[in-house]
Write a protein that holds these residues in place. Structure first.
Motif, PDB file in Angstrom:
ATOM      1  N   ALA A  83     -69.870 -22.965  46.203  1.00 29.36           N
ATOM      2  CA  ALA A  83     -68.567 -22.470  46.662  1.00 29.36           C
ATOM      3  C   ALA A  83     -67.483 -23.537  46.537  1.00 29.36           C
ATOM      4  CB  ALA A  83     -68.678 -22.000  48.110  1.00 29.36           C
ATOM      5  N   GLY A  84     -67.842 -24.789  46.800  1.00 27.84           N
ATOM      6  CA  GLY A  84     -66.864 -25.870  46.712  1.00 27.84           C
ATOM      7  C   GLY A  84     -66.335 -26.060  45.295  1.00 27.84           C
ATOM      8  N   VAL A  85     -67.218 -25.910  44.322  1.00 29.86           N
ATOM      9  CA  VAL A  85     -66.810 -26.056  42.920  1.00 29.86           C
ATOM     10  C   VAL A  85     -65.946 -24.871  42.508  1.00 29.86           C
ATOM     11  CG1 VAL A  85     -67.625 -26.260  40.539  1.00 29.86           C
ATOM     12  CG2 VAL A  85     -68.876 -27.398  42.390  1.00 29.86           C
ATOM     13  N   ARG A  86     -66.299 -23.689  43.017  1.00 24.86           N
ATOM     14  CA  ARG A  86     -65.488 -22.504  42.725  1.00 24.86           C
ATOM     15  C   ARG A  86     -64.057 -22.696  43.229  1.00 24.86           C
ATOM     16  NH1 ARG A  86     -68.769 -16.863  43.455  1.00 24.86           N
ATOM     17  NH2 ARG A  86     -70.790 -17.510  42.641  1.00 24.86           N
ATOM     18  N   GLU A  87     -63.943 -23.213  44.442  1.00 23.14           N
ATOM     19  CA  GLU A  87     -62.622 -23.422  45.020  1.00 23.14           C
ATOM     20  C   GLU A  87     -61.842 -24.481  44.232  1.00 23.14           C
ATOM     21  OE1 GLU A  87     -59.458 -22.558  47.072  1.00 23.14           O
ATOM     22  OE2 GLU A  87     -61.364 -21.482  47.259  1.00 23.14           O
ATOM     23  N   LYS A  88     -62.551 -25.486  43.759  1.00 25.66           N
ATOM     24  CA  LYS A  88     -61.886 -26.531  42.963  1.00 25.66           C
ATOM     25  C   LYS A  88     -61.361 -25.952  41.656  1.00 25.66           C
ATOM     26  CE  LYS A  88     -62.526 -31.174  41.092  1.00 25.66           C
ATOM     27  NZ  LYS A  88     -63.465 -32.330  40.931  1.00 25.66           N
ATOM     28  N   LEU A  89     -62.149 -25.060  41.052  1.00 25.51           N
ATOM     29  CA  LEU A  89     -61.693 -24.408  39.825  1.00 25.51           C
ATOM     30  C   LEU A  89     -60.441 -23.578  40.096  1.00 25.51           C
ATOM     31  CD1 LEU A  89     -64.990 -23.158  38.109  1.00 25.51           C
ATOM     32  CD2 LEU A  89     -63.384 -24.858  37.228  1.00 25.51           C
ATOM     33  N   ARG A  90     -60.447 -22.846  41.186  1.00 26.92           N
ATOM     34  CA  ARG A  90     -59.306 -21.998  41.525  1.00 26.92           C
ATOM     35  C   ARG A  90     -58.046 -22.846  41.760  1.00 26.92           C
ATOM     36  NH1 ARG A  90     -60.062 -16.834  42.623  1.00 26.92           N
ATOM     37  NH2 ARG A  90     -58.077 -16.816  43.745  1.00 26.92           N
ATOM     38  N   SER A  91     -58.229 -23.981  42.381  1.00 30.36           N
ATOM     39  CA  SER A  91     -57.076 -24.820  42.721  1.00 30.36           C
ATOM     40  C   SER A  91     -56.337 -25.328  41.491  1.00 30.36           C
ATOM     41  CB  SER A  91     -57.531 -26.009  43.584  1.00 30.36           C
ATOM     42  OG  SER A  91     -58.306 -26.929  42.814  1.00 30.36           O
ATOM     43  N   LYS A  92     -57.026 -25.394  40.340  1.00 30.16           N
ATOM     44  CA  LYS A  92     -56.404 -25.885  39.113  1.00 30.16           C
ATOM     45  C   LYS A  92     -55.231 -25.007  38.666  1.00 30.16           C
ATOM     46  CE  LYS A  92     -60.620 -28.056  37.275  1.00 30.16           C
ATOM     47  NZ  LYS A  92     -60.111 -29.439  37.208  1.00 30.16           N
ATOM     48  N   ALA A  93     -55.221 -23.776  39.105  1.00 34.46           N
ATOM     49  CA  ALA A  93     -54.154 -22.863  38.699  1.00 34.46           C
ATOM     50  C   ALA A  93     -52.855 -23.078  39.475  1.00 34.46           C
ATOM     51  CB  ALA A  93     -54.615 -21.417  38.881  1.00 34.46           C
ATOM     52  N   PHE A  94     -52.913 -23.883  40.541  1.00 32.88           N
ATOM     53  CA  PHE A  94     -51.751 -24.002  41.419  1.00 32.88           C
ATOM     54  C   PHE A  94     -51.165 -25.409  41.485  1.00 32.88           C
ATOM     55  CE2 PHE A  94     -54.521 -20.614  43.005  1.00 32.88           C
ATOM     56  CZ  PHE A  94     -53.638 -19.535  42.996  1.00 32.88           C
ATOM     57  N   VAL A  95     -51.582 -26.299  40.602  1.00 30.50           N
ATOM     58  CA  VAL A  95     -51.134 -27.694  40.695  1.00 30.50           C
ATOM     59  C   VAL A  95     -49.797 -27.946  40.005  1.00 30.50           C
ATOM     60  CG1 VAL A  95     -53.460 -28.610  40.980  1.00 30.50           C
ATOM     61  CG2 VAL A  95     -52.517 -28.341  38.685  1.00 30.50           C
ATOM     62  N   ALA A  96     -49.233 -26.930  39.367  1.00 30.72           N
ATOM     63  CA  ALA A  96     -47.924 -27.075  38.729  1.00 30.72           C
ATOM     64  C   ALA A  96     -47.216 -25.724  38.766  1.00 30.72           C
ATOM     65  CB  ALA A  96     -48.083 -27.551  37.279  1.00 30.72           C
ATOM     66  N   PRO A  97     -45.888 -25.730  38.699  1.00 32.41           N
ATOM     67  CA  PRO A  97     -45.151 -24.457  38.722  1.00 32.41           C
ATOM     68  C   PRO A  97     -45.473 -23.556  37.540  1.00 32.41           C
ATOM     69  CG  PRO A  97     -43.682 -26.297  39.196  1.00 32.41           C
ATOM     70  CD  PRO A  97     -44.975 -26.887  38.730  1.00 32.41           C
ATOM     71  N   THR A  98     -45.710 -24.161  36.377  1.00 31.38           N
ATOM     72  CA  THR A  98     -45.947 -23.391  35.159  1.00 31.38           C
ATOM     73  C   THR A  98     -47.120 -23.976  34.382  1.00 31.38           C
ATOM     74  OG1 THR A  98     -43.600 -22.815  34.972  1.00 31.38           O
ATOM     75  CG2 THR A  98     -44.926 -22.628  32.966  1.00 31.38           C
ATOM     76  N   LEU A  99     -47.947 -23.100  33.845  1.00 30.49           N
ATOM     77  CA  LEU A  99     -49.048 -23.497  32.976  1.00 30.49           C
ATOM     78  C   LEU A  99     -48.883 -22.770  31.647  1.00 30.49           C
ATOM     79  CD1 LEU A  99     -50.116 -23.137  36.086  1.00 30.49           C
ATOM     80  CD2 LEU A  99     -52.346 -23.596  35.090  1.00 30.49           C
ATOM     81  N   VAL A 100     -49.109 -23.479  30.571  1.00 27.43           N
ATOM     82  CA  VAL A 100     -49.062 -22.857  29.252  1.00 27.43           C
ATOM     83  C   VAL A 100     -50.446 -22.984  28.625  1.00 27.43           C
ATOM     84  CG1 VAL A 100     -47.988 -22.787  26.976  1.00 27.43           C
ATOM     85  CG2 VAL A 100     -46.628 -23.480  28.980  1.00 27.43           C
ATOM     86  N   ALA A 101     -51.181 -21.869  28.601  1.00 24.95           N
ATOM     87  CA  ALA A 101     -52.520 -21.869  28.017  1.00 24.95           C
ATOM     88  C   ALA A 101     -52.398 -21.910  26.495  1.00 24.95           C
ATOM     89  CB  ALA A 101     -53.294 -20.639  28.461  1.00 24.95           C
TER      90      ALA A 101
END
Length: 202
Positions: A83-101
């Motif tokens: 669960a901790g790794v899952r949450e860490k993965l999710r957090s990557k989406a919120f570390v900047a205002p914009t992400l360009v895949a």
């Protein structure tokens, strides 16, 4: 009269001064800045002009969907993901205002697949440089996996497509952190080939 070398100097400054920074806050790029960044990405070397890449901009509330997809991709790779790794993965989406895949989308052509993927990778660097040139902060991020049912669906990826990562874009929390890169040391990195076939250090 305008000095034609001025623009070239600006390009070199962007190349030599740029630093990656993960400490990014609001505001993200404006629509006009984002348009410029994406246009700059399309100038990457592209043998055959086949554009074997695609970009997906993720910002605002859409980051929650990207977080879901990252978690899904992690679980697809390892069903027993803690669960901790899952949450860490999710957090990557919120570390900047914009992400360009950045998605490599190789196309049927005489150009080999590896070269098309290399072209797609160049677009990621162009995005980072363009963001820096506009006074924004940027950093290229990735994960150990590049697929997953939800991730593939969310990014509109075909069977041969690959997620190469995404570029975080936003306002640097510390403006000084994105400039002033130390003088590069080319020792062991750059060589000259002599007429006799030997390599000599630059």
């Amino acid at each position: 009269m305008t000095d034609p070398t001025d623009g070239r100097a600006d390009v070199l400054s962007a190349l030599l001064d740029r630093r990656s920074t993960a400490a990014l806050v609001e505001p993200g790029p404006t629509p006009a800045q984002l348009d410029t960044i994406l246009r700059a990405a399309t100038t990457a070397p592209d043998h055959g002009r086949i554009r074997p890449w695609r970009f997906v901009v993720v910002s605002g509330e859409a980051r929650a969907r990207f977080a879901d997809a990252l978690e899904d991709g992690g679980v697809a790779r390892d069903p027993d993901l803690p669960a901790g790794v899952r949450e860490k993965l999710r957090s990557k989406a919120f570390v900047a205002p914009t992400l360009v895949a950045v998605v490599a989308a190789p196309r049927p052509a005489k150009v080999e697949r590896w070269e098309q993927v290399a072209s797609a990778a160049c677009t990621g660097y162009a995005i980072v440089l363009a963001a820096h040139a506009l006074g924004l902060g940027a950093m290229w991020k990735s994960v150990p996996f590049r697929t997953g049912p939800l991730l593939r669906d969310l990014l509109g990826m075909g069977p041969d497509d690959e997620l190469l990562g995404w570029v975080l874009v936003g306002t640097p929390a510390d403006p000084a952190s994105v400039t002033g890169r130390p003088e590069p040391d080319l020792t062991g990195l750059a060589f000259h080939l002599t007429a006799g076939g030997a390599l000599t250090p630059h």
